[in-house]
Design a protein around this motif. Structure first.
Motif, short mmCIF file in Angstrom:
data_model
loop_
_atom_site.label_atom_id
_atom_site.label_comp_id
_atom_site.label_asym_id
_atom_site.label_seq_id
_atom_site.Cartn_x
_atom_site.Cartn_y
_atom_site.Cartn_z
N SER A 36 0.83 -1.21 0.00
CA SER A 36 0.00 0.00 0.00
C SER A 36 0.86 1.26 0.00
O SER A 36 0.58 2.22 -0.74
CB SER A 36 -0.93 -0.01 1.22
OG SER A 36 -1.66 1.19 1.31
N SER A 70 2.65 1.60 -3.38
CA SER A 70 1.66 1.97 -4.40
C SER A 70 1.32 3.45 -4.30
O SER A 70 1.21 4.16 -5.32
CB SER A 70 0.39 1.13 -4.24
OG SER A 70 0.64 -0.22 -4.42
N ASP A 71 1.13 3.93 -3.09
CA ASP A 71 0.78 5.33 -2.87
C ASP A 71 1.90 6.25 -3.38
O ASP A 71 1.63 7.28 -4.01
CB ASP A 71 0.52 5.58 -1.39
CG ASP A 71 0.05 7.00 -1.11
OD1 ASP A 71 -0.97 7.41 -1.68
OD2 ASP A 71 0.72 7.70 -0.32
N LEU A 110 4.13 5.56 -5.73
CA LEU A 110 4.15 5.51 -7.19
C LEU A 110 3.02 6.36 -7.77
O LEU A 110 3.21 7.05 -8.78
CB LEU A 110 4.02 4.06 -7.67
CG LEU A 110 5.22 3.15 -7.39
CD1 LEU A 110 4.89 1.71 -7.76
CD2 LEU A 110 6.46 3.62 -8.15
N ASN A 111 1.87 6.34 -7.15
CA ASN A 111 0.74 7.15 -7.61
C ASN A 111 1.02 8.64 -7.48
O ASN A 111 0.43 9.46 -8.21
CB ASN A 111 -0.53 6.79 -6.84
CG ASN A 111 -1.04 5.41 -7.20
OD1 ASN A 111 -0.79 4.90 -8.28
ND2 ASN A 111 -1.76 4.79 -6.26
N LYS A 112 1.91 9.00 -6.56
CA LYS A 112 2.27 10.41 -6.37
C LYS A 112 3.37 10.85 -7.33
O LYS A 112 3.81 12.01 -7.26
CB LYS A 112 2.70 10.65 -4.92
CG LYS A 112 1.54 10.56 -3.93
CD LYS A 112 2.02 10.79 -2.50
CE LYS A 112 0.84 10.73 -1.53
NZ LYS A 112 1.27 10.89 -0.11
N GLY A 113 3.83 9.93 -8.18
CA GLY A 113 4.81 10.31 -9.19
C GLY A 113 6.22 9.85 -8.95
O GLY A 113 7.12 10.13 -9.76
N TYR A 114 6.47 9.15 -7.84
CA TYR A 114 7.81 8.63 -7.59
C TYR A 114 8.08 7.43 -8.50
O TYR A 114 7.16 6.69 -8.87
CB TYR A 114 7.97 8.22 -6.13
CG TYR A 114 8.08 9.38 -5.17
CD1 TYR A 114 9.30 9.99 -4.93
CD2 TYR A 114 6.96 9.86 -4.51
CE1 TYR A 114 9.40 11.07 -4.06
CE2 TYR A 114 7.04 10.94 -3.63
CZ TYR A 114 8.27 11.54 -3.41
OH TYR A 114 8.37 12.60 -2.55
N GLU A 115 9.35 7.23 -8.85
CA GLU A 115 9.75 6.07 -9.63
C GLU A 115 10.13 4.94 -8.67
O GLU A 115 10.46 5.18 -7.50
CB GLU A 115 10.95 6.41 -10.52
CG GLU A 115 10.70 7.54 -11.51
CD GLU A 115 9.72 7.14 -12.59
OE1 GLU A 115 9.61 5.92 -12.88
OE2 GLU A 115 9.05 8.04 -13.16
N PHE A 131 4.10 -5.19 -8.71
CA PHE A 131 4.57 -4.11 -9.58
C PHE A 131 5.19 -4.59 -10.88
O PHE A 131 5.39 -3.80 -11.80
CB PHE A 131 5.56 -3.24 -8.81
CG PHE A 131 4.95 -2.62 -7.59
CD1 PHE A 131 3.98 -1.63 -7.72
CD2 PHE A 131 5.30 -3.03 -6.33
CE1 PHE A 131 3.39 -1.07 -6.61
CE2 PHE A 131 4.72 -2.47 -5.20
CZ PHE A 131 3.75 -1.50 -5.35
#
Length: 724
Positions: A528, A531-532, A534-539, A567
């Protein structure tokens, strides 16, 4: 994870548990293939004998507490196929351009004794068929070997010795390999890199060497001393401890221990001072460091003009928009005025700012000066280079380390030339490596070592930074002012509170977050959190999960598999390759496990698996994995695949020298045996922007209150004081 029935061939190397009534067993099983990976196997077996070749059939399963295991439904004893060993030999690096498929075809056409046939008449290879060029290459290589190569392959195969060790034997002894083994199979421990006592002992047993043979007992004694030091991180072991360990390993030994020990001292495999027993490599490392630094520097540079240094420092402050504090200015002046100096400080205290100033000022005040920046790992060197705009390299690269022989090209005979040598992340440097670095520094004028004394010590024996500070032999500057607090970095604040022992987790609400959860929920929370992010734009390469242990429900192994399936799940458009319990898939995040200087890839480097090339597509006939490490492409095939693993989750030790924008650190009660202040501090300081702790608050609090479980025993500080 898809369950599928697979067959594995290998040997039981350790019986963890066995119920003699039911036959239920838990064993550690070494696969008989290029990887030689060790995995946990469970099942109901009528009998289990260690180091006997078995074929087991079953499937990989995931235990909720112990991670991935192999559940065997059947087991049978098998004779090792000599043809397989010959195939591995012919498809190895000694025969460029001959892949596994071609090697298998040679054995299929010519039989298991094909090496003898080829040596006698290379024309037989035309039956395969092969090009005239490859025929001559194979014949020439085989002809260079002794006629006992076929016998050697057979011996090693029966003894369960893998292909990579055959290559090492060839590299060390050439055509004399079989003869040398028959003379004394235990000689390989000291003479052939990569061989330990257990491997040599298996060869010896198949050569008929008795357990009471003096050569075996001598090798056992010397190896035990080194093994115990490697396990503890100590430079030595006490005489009584070594005696107890030896008698436990050889309880029925009738040979006189005192005579054996004296032989080891006379041959200088061991060194004794008072009741301390040193493996010779550890003794020489300490003595070499102390002796070198007593005489350093060997080449004196011109003294600095203090007034000119101050003027240049002021100009640098103005041009860079930096105000150096008193400790930083003191550090800079100390490096210019002292041949050897130590700078320490926690995260955010400006160590990198000082290094940047040193490189700029040194070149300004000494035009044409050679300044070298180095660090113990590839990622630490790269990070140092990025932060200072100064080229940096690993210590192994600087010393021109040779992977095959484990030797250094740079030494006292061919030294490094530098006016200033800066060694960053010095807490990771062990005594053996530092002694080799100093051995090559006779043409260096000044050395500055920089590190964080609160971090974990080196993996290998020694505690060099601690000991050099304790010796009080060199100027020491501790940087204390926390600069990144101006940016309100909670991560930096937490790190310093851990160091000082005054942590209040409830005070952190932004950059540092703690989520309490039971061990069985850790995986779900990790997924979780990642995922959060990655959704905020981190690689994915900006997010690093760390764990103190490999096994268990919150361990590295199970978290890697979980994160991979989330992933980078199976996809018809992405190729994959199963290597034992691991599935490598195109797009995977990959961790390098060993230094590969020829590829410019080093232990701890992280990259991404870009392509899997099948054996049919590869010009050498080998399945090959291509990993991209920040623009450096490294290829892995055969035994080299064991040099990589997944990097979704890595150990705290492997993360040293690196920083990541986001670090996720699960802490379960089952980790308690590993948790201590230095380990948690090191993990926390890997986070550059955000840190997420989850699991057991009690585990965290007990861990940061626990000092080192074992204070490393060394005598370097004592030697330095004796030399003053």
């Amino acid at each position: 994870m898809n369950e599928e029935t697979v067959k594995l061939t290998g040997q039981a190397v350790h019986i963890v548990y066995r119920n003699e009534e039911t036959g239920y067993s838990v064993i550690r099983f070494r696969r008989n293939d290029e990887s030689e990976r060790i995995l946990t196997v469970t099942g109901y077996f009528p009998v289990i004998e260690k180091h006997t070749m078995y074929e087991i059939t079953g499937e990989y399963v995931e235990h909720p507490s112990y991670g991935l295991q192999f559940n065997a439904q059947s087991l049978r004893t098998v004779l090792p196929a000599e043809s397989e060993a010959v195939i591995r030999y012919l498809s190895g690096p000694s025969f460029p351009g001959i892949g596994r498929k071609t090697a298998a075809r040679i054995v299929e056409v010519l039989g298991e004794n094909c090496l003898d046939l080829i040596r006698d008449n290379p024309e037989v290879l035309l039956e395969v068929p092969l090009s005239r060029e490859k025929v001559m290459m194979i014949h020439e290589q085989i002809s260079q070997e002794d006629n006992g190569m076929q016998e050697l392959i057979g011996l090693l195969n029966v003894a369960g010795i893998g292909q990579r060790n055959l290559i090492r034997l060839n590299r060390t002894y050439g055509k004399e390999a079989l003869k040398k083994l028959k003379e004394n199979p235990y000689r390989v421990i000291e003479e052939c890199d990569g061989f330990g006592f257990q491997t040599a002992d298996r060869i010896a047993r198949h050569l008929g060497v008795s357990e009471e043979d003096e050569r075996r007992l001598y090798a056992l004694l010397v190896s035990l001393a080194m093994d115990l030091c490697m396990q503890s991180g100590d430079s030595y072991i006490l005489y009584d401890e070594l005696y107890s360990a030896f008698t436990a390993k050889a309880p029925d030994c009738s040979y006189d221990y005192g005579t054996l020990f004296e032989t080891a001292l006379r041959s200088r495999s061991l060194v004794m001072e008072e009741d301390r027993v040193y493996p010779v490599s550890q003794y020489d490392a300490e003595a070499g460091i102390a002796g070198f630094l007593q005489l350093f520097p060997f080449r004196i540079s011109d003294p600095v003009d203090e007034a000119e240094l101050d003027r240049s420092l002021e100009q640098l402050e103005q041009s860079a928009g930096i105000d150096y504090d008193d400790d930083q200015k003191k550090a800079i002046h100390t490096v210019f005025s002292s041949p050897f100096s130590i700078i320490t400080g926690g995260p955010g205290t400006g160590k990198t700012t000082v290094v940047r100033a040193l490189t700029v000022l040194y070149r300004k005040l000494y035009p044409g000066a050679e300044v070298i920046c180095t660090a113990p790992t590839g990622r630490a060197a790269k990070r140092l280079s990025e932060l200072t705009d100064q080229a940096a390299m690993t210590i192994h690269s600087l010393l021109k380390w040779d992977l095959e022989s484990n030797t250094f090209g740079k030494n006292s005979d061919d030294p490094v030339y530098a006016d200033l040598l800066i060694v960053d992340e010095f807490s990771m440097v062990d005594a053996w490596l530092f002694s080799h670095l100093l051995d090559a520094c006779r043409n260096v004028s000044r050395i500055c070592i920089i590190g964080d004394e609160d971090q974990l010590p080196s993996v290998s024996p020694g505690c060099v930074l601690r000991d050099l500070i304790a010796s009080e032999s060199f100027p020491l500057i501790r940087l204390r002012h926390i600069y990144r607090q101006k940016q309100e970095s909670e991560v930096i604040s937490l790190a310093h509170e851990i160091s000082e022992g005054t942590v209040d987790l409830d005070a952190y609400r932004r950059d540092v977050r703690f989520f309490a959860c039971p061990p069985e929920d850790i995986r779900r929370h990790v997924v979780s959190i990642v995922s959060d992010a990655l959704n905020k734009g981190y690689e994915m390469n900006e997010i690093q999960v760390l764990s103190p242990m490999y096994r268990g429900s919150a361990g590295i192994d199970i978290l890697n598999r979980t994160l991979q399936e989330v992933f980078n799940p199976a996809d018809p458009d992405r190729r994959e390759y199963r290597a034992g319990e691991r599935i490598f898939r195109e797009g995977d995040k990959i961790l390098q496990l060993k230094n590969q200087p020829d590829d410019d890839v080093y232990n701890g480097d992280i990259g991404f698996l870009e392509e899997i090339e099948t054996a049919d597509e590869n010009e050498n006939g080998n399945l090959t994995l291509y990993v991209n490490f920040d623009g450096i492409i490294a290829a892995y095939s055969g035994e080299n695949i064991r040099n990589i693993t997944h990097a979704y989750c890595i150990s705290v030790h492997k993360s040293q020298g690196s920083e990541y924008p986001i670090v996720v650190l699960p802490l379960a009660v089952q980790h308690t045996i590993m948790l201590q202040k230095k380990l948690i501090y090191t993990a926390v300081t890997r986070a550059r922007r955000s840190l997420v702790l989850l699991g057991s608050r009690r585990a965290f609090e007990e861990g940061i209150s626990r000092e080192d479980r074992h204070i490393r025993r060394t005598t370097l500080s004592q030697r330095m004081k004796e030399y003053q």
